[in-house]
Design an enzyme around this catalytic site. Structure first.
Site, PDB file in Angstrom:
ATOM      1  N   SER A  14       0.817  -1.218   0.000  1.00 55.65           N
ATOM      2  CA  SER A  14       0.000   0.000   0.000  1.00 55.65           C
ATOM      3  C   SER A  14       0.846   1.262   0.000  1.00 55.65           C
ATOM      4  CB  SER A  14      -0.887   0.047   1.252  1.00 55.65           C
ATOM      5  OG  SER A  14      -1.802  -0.991   1.233  1.00 55.65           O
TER       6      SER A  14
ATOM      7  N   HIS B 109      -3.207   1.047  -4.633  1.00 58.26           N
ATOM      8  CA  HIS B 109      -2.571  -0.036  -5.382  1.00 58.26           C
ATOM      9  C   HIS B 109      -2.819   0.215  -6.868  1.00 58.26           C
ATOM     10  CE1 HIS B 109      -1.619  -2.951  -2.110  1.00 58.26           C
ATOM     11  NE2 HIS B 109      -2.525  -2.241  -1.474  1.00 58.26           N
TER      12      HIS B 109
ATOM     13  N   HIS C 255      -5.673  -9.250  -2.625  1.00 60.29           N
ATOM     14  CA  HIS C 255      -5.893  -9.571  -1.215  1.00 60.29           C
ATOM     15  C   HIS C 255      -7.032 -10.572  -1.068  1.00 60.29           C
ATOM     16  CE1 HIS C 255      -4.189  -5.445  -1.247  1.00 60.29           C
ATOM     17  NE2 HIS C 255      -3.577  -5.814  -0.151  1.00 60.29           N
TER      18      HIS C 255
ATOM     19  N   TYR D 153      -9.149 -10.461   1.257  1.00 62.20           N
ATOM     20  CA  TYR D 153     -10.369  -9.727   1.653  1.00 62.20           C
ATOM     21  C   TYR D 153     -11.134  -9.134   0.475  1.00 62.20           C
ATOM     22  CZ  TYR D 153      -7.510  -5.422   1.373  1.00 62.20           C
ATOM     23  OH  TYR D 153      -6.692  -4.409   0.950  1.00 62.20           O
ATOM     24  N   GLU D 154     -10.494  -9.119  -0.710  1.00 61.06           N
ATOM     25  CA  GLU D 154     -11.222  -8.641  -1.889  1.00 61.06           C
ATOM     26  C   GLU D 154     -12.169  -9.720  -2.421  1.00 61.06           C
ATOM     27  OE1 GLU D 154      -8.702  -5.950  -4.641  1.00 61.06           O
ATOM     28  OE2 GLU D 154      -7.233  -7.150  -3.549  1.00 61.06           O
TER      29      GLU D 154
ATOM     30  N   ALA E 230       2.372  -2.611   4.103  1.00 62.77           N
ATOM     31  CA  ALA E 230       2.169  -1.651   5.185  1.00 62.77           C
ATOM     32  C   ALA E 230       1.597  -2.445   6.343  1.00 62.77           C
ATOM     33  CB  ALA E 230       1.187  -0.570   4.752  1.00 62.77           C
TER      34      ALA E 230
ATOM     35  N   MET F 282      -2.578  -7.408   6.426  1.00 58.72           N
ATOM     36  CA  MET F 282      -3.579  -8.234   5.730  1.00 58.72           C
ATOM     37  C   MET F 282      -3.038  -8.859   4.447  1.00 58.72           C
ATOM     38  SD  MET F 282      -6.715  -5.525   6.065  1.00 58.72           S
ATOM     39  CE  MET F 282      -6.995  -4.602   7.584  1.00 58.72           C
ATOM     40  N   SER F 283      -1.727  -9.051   4.384  1.00 58.21           N
ATOM     41  CA  SER F 283      -1.171  -9.582   3.134  1.00 58.21           C
ATOM     42  C   SER F 283       0.081 -10.404   3.427  1.00 58.21           C
ATOM     43  CB  SER F 283      -0.812  -8.418   2.194  1.00 58.21           C
ATOM     44  OG  SER F 283       0.257  -7.660   2.744  1.00 58.21           O
TER      45      SER F 283
ATOM     46  N   ASN G 220       1.116   2.652  11.021  1.00 56.33           N
ATOM     47  CA  ASN G 220       0.278   3.149  12.132  1.00 56.33           C
ATOM     48  C   ASN G 220       0.476   2.267  13.357  1.00 56.33           C
ATOM     49  OD1 ASN G 220      -1.339   1.266  10.168  1.00 56.33           O
ATOM     50  ND2 ASN G 220      -2.246   0.974  12.189  1.00 56.33           N
TER      51      ASN G 220
ATOM     52  N   HIS H  66      -7.547   3.958   6.346  1.00 56.37           N
ATOM     53  CA  HIS H  66      -6.718   3.486   5.229  1.00 56.37           C
ATOM     54  C   HIS H  66      -5.912   4.650   4.630  1.00 56.37           C
ATOM     55  CE1 HIS H  66      -5.327   0.870   2.091  1.00 56.37           C
ATOM     56  NE2 HIS H  66      -5.925   1.559   1.132  1.00 56.37           N
TER      57      HIS H  66
HETATM   58  N1  HPA Z   1      -3.923  -3.732  10.959  1.00 56.32           N
HETATM   59  C1  HPA Z   1      -4.005  -4.576   9.904  1.00 56.32           C
HETATM   60  N2  HPA Z   1      -3.495  -4.308   8.721  1.00 56.32           N
HETATM   61  C2  HPA Z   1      -2.835  -3.149   8.556  1.00 56.32           C
HETATM   62  C3  HPA Z   1      -2.706  -2.226   9.600  1.00 56.32           C
HETATM   63  C4  HPA Z   1      -3.268  -2.539  10.868  1.00 56.32           C
HETATM   64  O1  HPA Z   1      -3.195  -1.773  11.846  1.00 56.32           O
HETATM   65  N3  HPA Z   1      -2.009  -1.165   9.115  1.00 56.32           N
HETATM   66  C5  HPA Z   1      -1.721  -1.464   7.824  1.00 56.32           C
HETATM   67  N4  HPA Z   1      -2.224  -2.652   7.486  1.00 56.32           N
END
Ligand code: HPA
Length: 266
Positions: A25, A55, A77, A79-80, A107, A205-206, A229, A241
Site C-alpha cells: 500500500s 494499489h 488480497h 479480503y477482496e 504496510a 492483511m497480506s 500506524n 486506510h
Molecule cells: N492492521 C491490519 N493491517 C494493517 C494495519 C493494521 O493496523 N495497518 C496497515 N495494514
C-alpha cells in the site's frame, strides 16, 4: 498458467526476471522513473484488476541496478474476495518466468510502542492468522512438496543483506514477526492484545500467503514492512486506510533507496 506465461513472454520479448518485488500500500511509486514494460493486470489471464485504493494494478518488467526485475504494483488480497490460489497466482507465474528471489513489501500496524509509524521492519518470521492456507488443495509435486518446511521462510541471507544495506544508507530498521489476518476490518484492541501475546510485532492483511507459496517453490524471500500506524488500542487511536497510504508515500524515498541497494547486491 500456460496462456499467462505465453502472453507475458510475448509482451516482454522473452524477458527473464531474476528478482520479483511486490509493492504494498502506497509504495507503488517505486517504478516511476524507471524505463520498462508495463502490463495492466486486466490484460493478464489469472490476474485481477486491483480495486484497492493505493494499489496501481500493473506488472512492470525492467532493469534496476543492472538486474532484471518484475514488479507487482499492487497485489491481490484475500479480503477482496479472491481465493488464496488467486492471491498467490502471480508468485507461481514469477517462478515459472525464472525468478529466484522475491521481495515482498507491505504496510503494517505496530502492535507495540517500540515499532513506530514511518519505520521499516525486516520480517524475521510470520504467524498465519488468516485461518486458511494457500497450499490447501491438490499438490503439484513438480512445483513443491506436499508438506513444505517453514522454519526459514524469510531467508537469513537476504535479511542480513537488507540490514547491511539499511545501515549503509543510515536507515533505521528493525526486525520482527508479522501476523497476518484476513481483514478487511482492522483489529479490535482485544485482538491486538492477543496478537501481541502470541509473539507478533506487527499486523497486516497480506504477505503471508505469497511468502508461503514462494517458500514452497524454493524461492528466497525477503519481507519488509513499512509501519504505517499503531494498531488499534496501542495508542488510543482510530485507524484509517488514508493514514496507511500516506505513510507509504512519506516513506517512498527511503524505501526506493533501500530496494535499489538491496537489488544491486542480490
Ligand atoms: N492492521 C491490519 N493491517 C494493517 C494495519 C493494521 O493496523 N495497518 C496497515 N495494514
Amino acid at each position: 498458467m500456460e496462456n499467462t506465461l505465453n502472453f507475458i513472454k510475448e509482451k516482454t520479448a522473452g524477458f527473464t526476471p531474476q528478482i520479483a518485488v511486490i509493492l504494498g500500500s502506497g509504495l507503488g511509486g517505486y517504478t516511476k522513473e524507471i524505463e520498462g514494460i508495463e502490463i495492466p493486470y486486466g490484460e493478464i489471464e489469472g490476474f485481477m484488476p486491483s480495486g484497492v485504493q493505493g494499489h496501481k494494478g500493473s506488472l512492470f518488467f525492467g532493469e534496476i541496478q543492472n538486474k532484471k526485475v518484475v514488479i507487482m504494483q499492487g497485489r491481490f488480497h484475500f479480503y477482496e474476495g479472491y481465493s488464496m490460489k488467486s492471491v498467490t497466482f502471480p508468485v507461481r507465474v514469477f517462478k515459472k518466468l525464472g525468478v529466484k528471489d522475491i521481495i515482498i513489501t507491505n504496510a503494517a500496524g505496530s502492535l507495540d510502542l517500540y515499532h513506530h509509524p514511518g519505520e521499516l521492519m525486516i520480517i524475521s518470521d510470520h504467524i498465519n492468522f488468516t485461518g486458511t492456507n494457500p497450499l490447501i488443495g491438490k499438490n503439484d509435486d513438480n512445483e513443491g512438496e506436499r508438506f513444505p518446511d517453514m522454519s526459514e521462510v524469510y531467508s537469513l541471507e537476504l535479511r542480513k543483506l537488507a540490514f547491511d544495506c539499511a545501515r549503509e544508507l543510515n536507515i533505521d530498521i528493525k526486525e520482527g514477526v508479522y501476523a497476518a489476518t484476513t481483514g478487511p476490518s482492522y483489529e479490535t484492541p482485544a485482538e491486538v492484545n492477543m496478537l501481541k501475546l502470541s509473539g507478533a510485532d506487527v499486523v497486516g492483511m497480506s504477505t503471508v500467503p505469497e511468502a508461503i507459496v514462494a517458500n514452497w517453490l524454493n524461492m528466497r524471500v525477503l519481507g519488509i514492512s513499512l509501519i504505517s500506524n499503531y494498531a488499534a488500542g496501542v495508542f488510543n487511536n482510530k485507524l484509517s486506510h488514508n493514514e496507511v497510504i500516506e505513510s507509504g508515500r512519506n516513506a517512498s524515498d527511503k524505501v526506493k533507496k533501500l530496494l535499489d541497494l538491496i537489488i544491486s547486491r542480490i
